[in-house]
Structure formats: structure tokens, C-alpha cells
Design a protein around this motif. Structure first.
Motif, PDB file in Angstrom:
ATOM      1  N   LEU A  84       0.847  -1.189   0.000  1.00 31.04           N
ATOM      2  CA  LEU A  84       0.000   0.000   0.000  1.00 31.04           C
ATOM      3  C   LEU A  84       0.880   1.237   0.000  1.00 31.04           C
ATOM      4  N   ASP A  85       0.690   2.097  -0.996  1.00 26.95           N
ATOM      5  CA  ASP A  85       1.425   3.353  -1.107  1.00 26.95           C
ATOM      6  C   ASP A  85       0.397   4.458  -1.295  1.00 26.95           C
ATOM      7  N   GLY A  86      -0.048   5.034  -0.186  1.00 28.83           N
ATOM      8  CA  GLY A  86      -1.118   6.019  -0.256  1.00 28.83           C
ATOM      9  C   GLY A  86      -2.408   5.364  -0.694  1.00 28.83           C
ATOM     10  N   SER A  87      -2.921   5.761  -1.840  1.00 27.80           N
ATOM     11  CA  SER A  87      -4.149   5.156  -2.366  1.00 27.80           C
ATOM     12  C   SER A  87      -3.858   4.043  -3.369  1.00 27.80           C
ATOM     13  N   GLU A  88      -2.575   3.813  -3.679  1.00 27.79           N
ATOM     14  CA  GLU A  88      -2.211   2.790  -4.653  1.00 27.79           C
ATOM     15  C   GLU A  88      -1.957   1.460  -3.958  1.00 27.79           C
ATOM     16  N   LEU A  89      -2.558   0.411  -4.486  1.00 27.95           N
ATOM     17  CA  LEU A  89      -2.411  -0.925  -3.920  1.00 27.95           C
ATOM     18  C   LEU A  89      -1.885  -1.887  -4.977  1.00 27.95           C
ATOM     19  N   LEU A  90      -0.801  -2.580  -4.657  1.00 32.19           N
ATOM     20  CA  LEU A  90      -0.268  -3.632  -5.509  1.00 32.19           C
ATOM     21  C   LEU A  90      -0.348  -4.945  -4.738  1.00 32.19           C
ATOM     22  N   THR A  91      -0.704  -6.030  -5.413  1.00 33.29           N
ATOM     23  CA  THR A  91      -0.852  -7.304  -4.717  1.00 33.29           C
ATOM     24  C   THR A  91      -0.485  -8.478  -5.604  1.00 33.29           C
ATOM     25  N   LEU A  92       0.069  -9.509  -4.990  1.00 34.71           N
ATOM     26  CA  LEU A  92       0.384 -10.767  -5.652  1.00 34.71           C
ATOM     27  C   LEU A  92      -0.120 -11.906  -4.780  1.00 34.71           C
TER      28      LEU A  92
ATOM     29  N   LEU B  85       7.087  -6.470  -5.939  1.00 35.79           N
ATOM     30  CA  LEU B  85       6.201  -5.346  -5.615  1.00 35.79           C
ATOM     31  C   LEU B  85       6.996  -4.079  -5.304  1.00 35.79           C
ATOM     32  N   LEU B  86       8.113  -4.231  -4.606  1.00 30.74           N
ATOM     33  CA  LEU B  86       8.946  -3.056  -4.331  1.00 30.74           C
ATOM     34  C   LEU B  86       9.473  -2.453  -5.628  1.00 30.74           C
ATOM     35  N   THR B  87       9.904  -3.311  -6.543  1.00 31.81           N
ATOM     36  CA  THR B  87      10.396  -2.830  -7.838  1.00 31.81           C
ATOM     37  C   THR B  87       9.296  -2.139  -8.619  1.00 31.81           C
ATOM     38  N   ASP B  88       8.113  -2.758  -8.651  1.00 31.67           N
ATOM     39  CA  ASP B  88       6.981  -2.184  -9.394  1.00 31.67           C
ATOM     40  C   ASP B  88       6.547  -0.838  -8.821  1.00 31.67           C
TER      41      ASP B  88
END
Length: 227
Positions: free
Chosen positions: A18-26, A45-48
Motif C-alpha cells: 500500500l502506497d497512499g491510495s495505490e495498492l499492488l498485490t500478488l 512489488l517493491l520494484t513495481d
């Protein structure tokens, strides 16, 4: 708010950022491969996201219940990452995460979460949605034989999540009619809303204070041949 969440407590391996309002998930179902998969998934995810560990505010981990080995892997990886980046951590129940998924996907307000715990038992918890859209445990999480669960009010509508409802479908549905769902495993993304509340309440702890929740205290090695 920048939080990284991971879970390896069941057959699934899950990471979310979670980065503010952006969510990345695997999310991957990879039994017995968690120790090989979780760190590459974290790095992806850190790279993306273009972030480094030291830019995060905290780490969130699935504290169990679930597989003894899987829970230990998750706690250990979270501690190692947190130590290296000097980050606070917070453990979220895997049962609570699945209940939160039922709200996110199905708008469920009453959830019965059950994970197959082997040895003819399930890890079980009952959850209810609060005014903030977060699932709250009703009573206690427990390791229990499905036919020994305490009666519930049959007039309430429940949603069923977790592998326990597959393994012990007949017994559990006879005990309590519940709307079935496709939610079998916890996803790290559903730990994040609960973790944000914990952050606001000051409940994150240092890495050395990270603790698993096995629920079942008996040690499975006693069941091994020759013991």
C-alpha cells in the motif's frame, strides 16, 4: 502511508503493498514453496512501486492460525525484513483477513471463517462488520472439531470463508447454514485495512516483539511415526 503485508500461513503465498491510495498485490497458491516464493514476490512489488524497504512505514504479517511451518516462515520473513530496515511490525489474523475479504468482495457483514487445521479440526472464528467497515472478532478464535462448535442464532445470515467449509462441508452446513463463497485463503491486501486501524491506534511493535498465533497448542510431532 506505506505498508507492506505478507502472508504464508496457508497453501497460498500473498504479498501486498500500500502506497497512499495505490495498492499492488500478488497471490499464488504454492503449497510448500513459500520460503522460495515470498521474498521474490516482495521484491517484485517493491520494484513495481519504485520503493525500497527503508521508505516504508511498517510491515504487516499474517500471524496465523494456519500451518505451523507457514506461520513461522511468515513471521520470520517479516522480522528479518523489519530488522534490516528498522521498521515496526503488526500481525493480523488470517481468519480476520478472510472475513475482511468477504466484505470487500461480497459486502458481507457476518462471516464464519474456518481453515482446515488437519487432525479432524478447524481453526474457526466468527466476525462481524463494524461501523468503520472492519471485521471484528466475536468471542475467540479456536481450534475445534466441527461437530463441537457452539450453537449460533440461526436467524442471522452468515457468509462462509476458508478451506474448512470445503473439507467439512456437510457437518458445518448442518450446524449453521451459511452463504458459500470462493474465498478459501487469506490475501495480504485484506490485512491492510485492519493494519491501518492498528497503526492509528499505535499497536505496531518492534520486530523482536512479533509473535505468531498458532491457536492450537498441541505439538504435531507427537503424532509422527515412532514417537
Amino acid at each position: 502511508m506505506k505498508l507492506l503485508a505478507l502472508d504464508t500461513s496457508t497453501e497460498a503465498c500473498s504479498v501486498a503493498l500500500l502506497d497512499g491510495s495505490e495498492l499492488l498485490t500478488l497471490d499464488e497458491v504454492c503449497p510448500q514453496q513459500h520460503s522460495k516464493r515470498v521474498l521474490p514476490m516482495v521484491q517484485q512489488l517493491l520494484t513495481d512501486s519504485g520503493l525500497s524497504l527503508t521508505q516504508l512505514d511498517g510491515l504487516v504479517f499474517g500471524k496465523g492460525p494456519g500451518s505451523f511451518t507457514g506461520v513461522r516462515i511468515g513471521v520470520g520473513v517479516a522480522q528479518g525484513l523489519a530488522f534490516g530496515a528498522d521498521l515496526p511490525v503488526y500481525g493480523v489474523s488470517t481468519l480476520a483477513a478472510m472475513a475482511q475479504a468477504a466484505y470487500r468482495q461480497l459486502q458481507a457483514s457476518q462471516v464464519l471463517a474456518a481453515i482446515d487445521a488437519r487432525m479432524a479440526e478447524i481453526y474457526f472464528g466468527r466476525y462481524q462488520l463494524d461501523a468503520n467497515g472492519l471485521m471484528q472478532l466475536q468471542g475467540q478464535e479456536q481450534a475445534v472439531k466441527p461437530d463441537q462448535l457452539a450453537p449460533l442464532d440461526s436467524g442471522e445470515d452468515f457468509t462462509a470463508v476458508g478451506t474448512g467449509w470445503q473439507t467439512y462441508a456437510e457437518v458445518l452446513q448442518q450446524w449453521q447454514a451459511a452463504q458459500s463463497s470462493d474465498i478459501l485463503y487469506p490475501s495480504a491486501q485484506d490485512m491492510l485495512p485492519l493494519a491501518r486501524q492498528a497503526w492509528d491506534a499505535g499497536h505496531f511493535v518492534t520486530a523482536e516483539q512479533a509473535e505468531p498465533s498458532y491457536v492450537r497448542d498441541t505439538v504435531s510431532w507427537q503424532k509422527l511415526p515412532g514417537r
